[in-house]
Design a protein around this motif. Structure first.
Motif: not given
Length: 226
Positions: A1-5, A26-36
């Protein structure tokens, strides 16, 4: 499954960490980056493609509504879910007008957040029942529309700071404007809202539920307005 970036932009580390845990669990979601802050989120948006952005409306370095427009200019297809401490009455319609695809307050439960993320990521629009009513009211725009709905985005941002006692000098610094320009915005919004002093402005904000507590990064100078 491709996860939502998912790119998460919030100036509070606790919020970012909380969202990271929710997304990574959550299997279909991914925390791919962050900004502050505003500068870093724009850099992240420009450096690569993301499936969606969760954006705090009050980010250091950039006005929230302006930031939405800049992000959409840099990446027009990028879906944006606003995740804000501000109640819907204050910013939801303006955020959606600026280019956001959804608006969710931080008084949420996990299931609702995941539902909003999935809907926005898939190209849909997430709005609560309250926001849908606000949008319907905004579209019909009755003759007796509340005066604050007639303000431009910049005038509204100045309004929200004036009612919290933030000085013109501090407002000018936050928006990188001259004090003269901010004074002009103040005069225009006073005229549009039919008030003659700042006390009337504060009273109006309280009566219309537009006065809540700002995050720390917006408490620049709570001194008397010059």
């Amino acid at each position: 499954m491709t996860r939502v970036q998912v790119l998460v932009a919030d100036d509070h580390g606790v919020i970012r960490n909380g969202l990271k845990k929710i997304l990574d669990d959550t299997p279909d979601l991914e925390f791919a980056g962050e900004a502050c802050d505003g500068k870093s989120v724009l850099e992240k948006v420009r450096e690569r493609s993301w499936d969606m952005l969760i954006l705090d409306l009050s980010m250091p370095g950039r006005n929230g509504l302006e930031l939405i427009k800049l992000i959409k200019e840099a990446r027009p297809p990028l879906p944006i879910l606003i995740f804000s401490m501000h109640q819907e009455e204050q910013y939801a319609v303006r955020a959606l007008r600026a280019g956001a695809s959804g608006y969710l307050t931080k008084e949420f439960d996990g299931d609702l957040l995941l539902s909003a993320i999935r809907k926005v990521a898939s190209g849909g629009v997430y709005v609560s029942t309250k926001v849908a009513e606000l949008l319907a009211s905004d579209v019909s725009r009755p003759l007796q529309a509340p005066p604050h709905t007639l303000l431009s985005n910049r005038e509204y941002e100045v309004f929200t700071r004036l009612v919290r006692g933030i000085s013109l000098t501090a407002i000018a610094y936050e928006f990188s404007l001259s004090i003269k320009t901010v004074s002009t915005h103040k005069s225009h919004l006073f005229e549009k809202m039919g008030v003659i002093n700042q006390s009337d402005l504060v009273r109006y904000a309280i009566n219309h539920g537009l006065l809540d507590q700002e995050p720390d990064n917006l408490r620049i100078q709570h001194s008397s307005t010059i």
